[in-house]
Design an enzyme around this catalytic site. Structure first.
Site, PDB file in Angstrom:
ATOM      1  N   TYR A 152       0.850  -1.213   0.000  1.00  0.00           N
ATOM      2  CA  TYR A 152       0.000   0.000   0.000  1.00  0.00           C
ATOM      3  C   TYR A 152       0.876   1.250   0.000  1.00  0.00           C
ATOM      4  CZ  TYR A 152      -4.097   2.889   1.118  1.00  0.00           C
ATOM      5  OH  TYR A 152      -5.105   3.828   1.089  1.00  0.00           O
ATOM      6  N   THR A 189     -15.120   4.969   5.974  1.00  0.00           N
ATOM      7  CA  THR A 189     -15.659   4.372   4.733  1.00  0.00           C
ATOM      8  C   THR A 189     -15.697   2.858   4.916  1.00  0.00           C
ATOM      9  OG1 THR A 189     -13.524   3.923   3.671  1.00  0.00           O
ATOM     10  CG2 THR A 189     -14.448   6.124   3.323  1.00  0.00           C
ATOM     11  N   PRO A 190     -16.318   2.138   3.970  1.00  0.00           N
ATOM     12  CA  PRO A 190     -16.294   0.670   4.050  1.00  0.00           C
ATOM     13  C   PRO A 190     -14.877   0.104   4.120  1.00  0.00           C
ATOM     14  CG  PRO A 190     -17.982   1.355   2.513  1.00  0.00           C
ATOM     15  CD  PRO A 190     -17.245   2.608   2.914  1.00  0.00           C
TER      16      PRO A 190
HETATM   17  N1  LIG Z   1     -10.804   5.501   3.776  1.00  0.00           N
HETATM   18  C1  LIG Z   1      -9.614   5.934   4.152  1.00  0.00           C
HETATM   19  O1  LIG Z   1      -9.312   6.072   5.346  1.00  0.00           O
HETATM   20  C2  LIG Z   1      -8.594   6.331   3.112  1.00  0.00           C
HETATM   21  C3  LIG Z   1      -7.466   7.019   3.545  1.00  0.00           C
HETATM   22  C4  LIG Z   1      -6.504   7.394   2.606  1.00  0.00           C
HETATM   23  C5  LIG Z   1      -6.690   7.089   1.278  1.00  0.00           C
HETATM   24  N2  LIG Z   1      -7.787   6.412   0.883  1.00  0.00           N
HETATM   25  C6  LIG Z   1      -7.932   6.097  -0.543  1.00  0.00           C
HETATM   26  O2  LIG Z   1      -9.158   6.632  -1.011  1.00  0.00           O
HETATM   27  C7  LIG Z   1      -9.636   5.830  -2.083  1.00  0.00           C
HETATM   28  C8  LIG Z   1     -11.070   5.416  -1.807  1.00  0.00           C
HETATM   29  O3  LIG Z   1     -11.081   4.613  -0.634  1.00  0.00           O
HETATM   30  P1  LIG Z   1     -12.419   4.329   0.175  1.00  0.00           P
HETATM   31  O4  LIG Z   1     -12.073   4.386   1.611  1.00  0.00           O
HETATM   32  O5  LIG Z   1     -13.517   5.162  -0.348  1.00  0.00           O
HETATM   33  O6  LIG Z   1     -12.627   2.767  -0.170  1.00  0.00           O
HETATM   34  P2  LIG Z   1     -13.932   1.928  -0.506  1.00  0.00           P
HETATM   35  O7  LIG Z   1     -13.513   0.514  -0.352  1.00  0.00           O
HETATM   36  O8  LIG Z   1     -15.112   2.435   0.234  1.00  0.00           O
HETATM   37  O9  LIG Z   1     -14.167   2.255  -2.060  1.00  0.00           O
HETATM   38  C9  LIG Z   1     -13.253   1.818  -3.032  1.00  0.00           C
HETATM   39  C10 LIG Z   1     -14.017   1.601  -4.328  1.00  0.00           C
HETATM   40  O10 LIG Z   1     -13.058   1.215  -5.324  1.00  0.00           O
HETATM   41  C11 LIG Z   1     -13.650   0.185  -6.091  1.00  0.00           C
HETATM   42  N3  LIG Z   1     -12.620  -0.611  -6.744  1.00  0.00           N
HETATM   43  C12 LIG Z   1     -11.689  -1.421  -6.189  1.00  0.00           C
HETATM   44  N4  LIG Z   1     -10.954  -2.025  -7.143  1.00  0.00           N
HETATM   45  C13 LIG Z   1     -11.414  -1.552  -8.330  1.00  0.00           C
HETATM   46  C14 LIG Z   1     -11.067  -1.796  -9.695  1.00  0.00           C
HETATM   47  N5  LIG Z   1     -10.082  -2.664 -10.016  1.00  0.00           N
HETATM   48  N6  LIG Z   1     -11.735  -1.131 -10.645  1.00  0.00           N
HETATM   49  C15 LIG Z   1     -12.744  -0.285 -10.327  1.00  0.00           C
HETATM   50  N7  LIG Z   1     -13.127  -0.020  -9.075  1.00  0.00           N
HETATM   51  C16 LIG Z   1     -12.475  -0.659  -8.080  1.00  0.00           C
HETATM   52  C17 LIG Z   1     -14.471  -0.619  -5.105  1.00  0.00           C
HETATM   53  O11 LIG Z   1     -15.468  -1.426  -5.766  1.00  0.00           O
HETATM   54  C18 LIG Z   1     -15.064   0.488  -4.250  1.00  0.00           C
HETATM   55  O12 LIG Z   1     -16.297   0.932  -4.775  1.00  0.00           O
HETATM   56  C19 LIG Z   1      -8.674   4.637  -2.218  1.00  0.00           C
HETATM   57  O13 LIG Z   1      -7.748   4.910  -3.241  1.00  0.00           O
HETATM   58  C20 LIG Z   1      -7.988   4.613  -0.857  1.00  0.00           C
HETATM   59  O14 LIG Z   1      -6.712   4.005  -0.929  1.00  0.00           O
HETATM   60  C21 LIG Z   1      -8.754   6.016   1.757  1.00  0.00           C
END
Ligand SMILES: NC(=O)c1ccc[n+]([C@@H]2O[C@H](COP(=O)([O-])OP(=O)(O)OC[C@H]3O[C@@H](n4cnc5c(N)ncnc54)[C@H](O)[C@@H]3O)[C@@H](O)[C@H]2O)c1
Length: 252
Positions: A152, A189-190
């Site tokens: 990651y 988030t999920p």
């Molecule tokens: N939630 C956090 O705390 C957090 C913190 C820092 C960064 N992020 C980043 O923010 C972004 C969103 O994360 P989130 O927390 O909303 O996660 P989430 O799991 O709620 O949503 C991620 C989405 O990406 C989709 N996805 C995964 N693989 C895919 C693919 N190959 N093609 C198309 N869609 C795909 C999933 O179906 C899902 O709808 C990510 O890049 C994550 O790394 C999240």
């Protein structure tokens, strides 16, 4: 809130979490939004919740042929593309010693290949139609390391510097395409729920995450969406190649 009237946006990972909230916020700001995800049912539901301004696009970000088809669908419906938000991502909680090559490739395939392909197709779509704004979802894990985040960390650090390369290339070419990265800490988030639910005591795990943050709580998807809306808008016309940290003070 009408900063994005007459603009079109494609948001990946828009079936859930941050991507879904970004799609809703950009639509609130007046944009037509394409919600891209490989989770069809949740993606269609998210697009329906937004209404007429939204379209679902079935897109696995790690596949080049899927990007080709997805961009063709966006062109057919919207004509062009002004805003691209690469938010699709997956987490992996493994150290260097327990990350298999398959796991490494799974994470890179979505987080880094997916963002690379998005930028390449986004630049191609935007450069002949007056420019645009690309926003890549990195993480605080793209800035600082964690012992159990080998793949990651590497993927999100890669997103950070890919963003700068894209920004500089587009500036040099005079495309008027800006590219910036966003770096959240824990956002409810999920993805984060899955981490907490995997712990022996999920409530305690959630409290422990919040306790690491100087502001004493996790961020909300709406707070991240607000930052993305700014970067997507013309108010950010002089902003490119930059990293926007939204972490409640964690990296301070
Ligand atoms: N939630 C956090 O705390 C957090 C913190 C820092 C960064 N992020 C980043 O923010 C972004 C969103 O994360 P989130 O927390 O909303 O996660 P989430 O799991 O709620 O949503 C991620 C989405 O990406 C989709 N996805 C995964 N693989 C895919 C693919 N190959 N093609 C198309 N869609 C795909 C999933 O179906 C899902 O709808 C990510 O890049 C994550 O790394 C999240």
């Amino acid at each position: 809130m009408t900063r994005l009237t007459n603009k079109t946006a494609l948001i990946t990972g828009a079936a859930s979490g941050i991507g879904r909230a970004v799609a809703a916020r950009l639509a609130d700001e007046g944009a037509h939004v394409a919600l891209a995800d490989f989770n069809r049912d949740a993606g269609v539901a998210a697009a329906e919740a937004i209404g007429d301004a939204a379209l679902f696009v079935d897109l696995d970000v790690s596949r080049e042929d899927a990007w080709q088809a997805g961009m063709a669908a966006v062109r057919a419906s919207f004509g062009g593309l002004d805003i691209l938000v690469n938010s699709a991502g997956v987490i992996s909680l493994h150290s260097i010693e327990d990350t298999s090559l398959d796991e490494w490739r799974r994470v890179m395939g979505v987080n880094l290949d997916g963002t690379f392909l998005g930028c390449r197709f986004g630049v191609a779509a935007m450069k002949d139609t007056g420019g645009g704004s690309i926003i890549n979802m990195s993480s605080v894990s793209g800035l600082v390391g964690g012992a159990n985040l080998a793949a990651y960390n590497a993927s999100k650090g890669g997103v950070r510097l890919l963003t700068k390369s894209v920004a500089l290339h587009c500036a040099k070419k005079g495309y008027d395409i800006r590219c910036n990265s966003v770096h959240p800490s824990f956002v409810s988030t999920p993805m984060v729920d899955d981490i907490a639910d995997g712990a022996r005591d999920p409530d305690r795990a959630r409290d422990a995450m919040a306790a690491q943050i100087p502001l004493g709580r996790m961020g909300s998807v709406e707070e991240v969406a607000g930052m993305v809306a700014y970067l997507a808008s013309d108010e950010a016309a002089f902003v490119t190649g930059s990293e926007f940290v939204i972490d409640g003070g964690l990296t301070a």
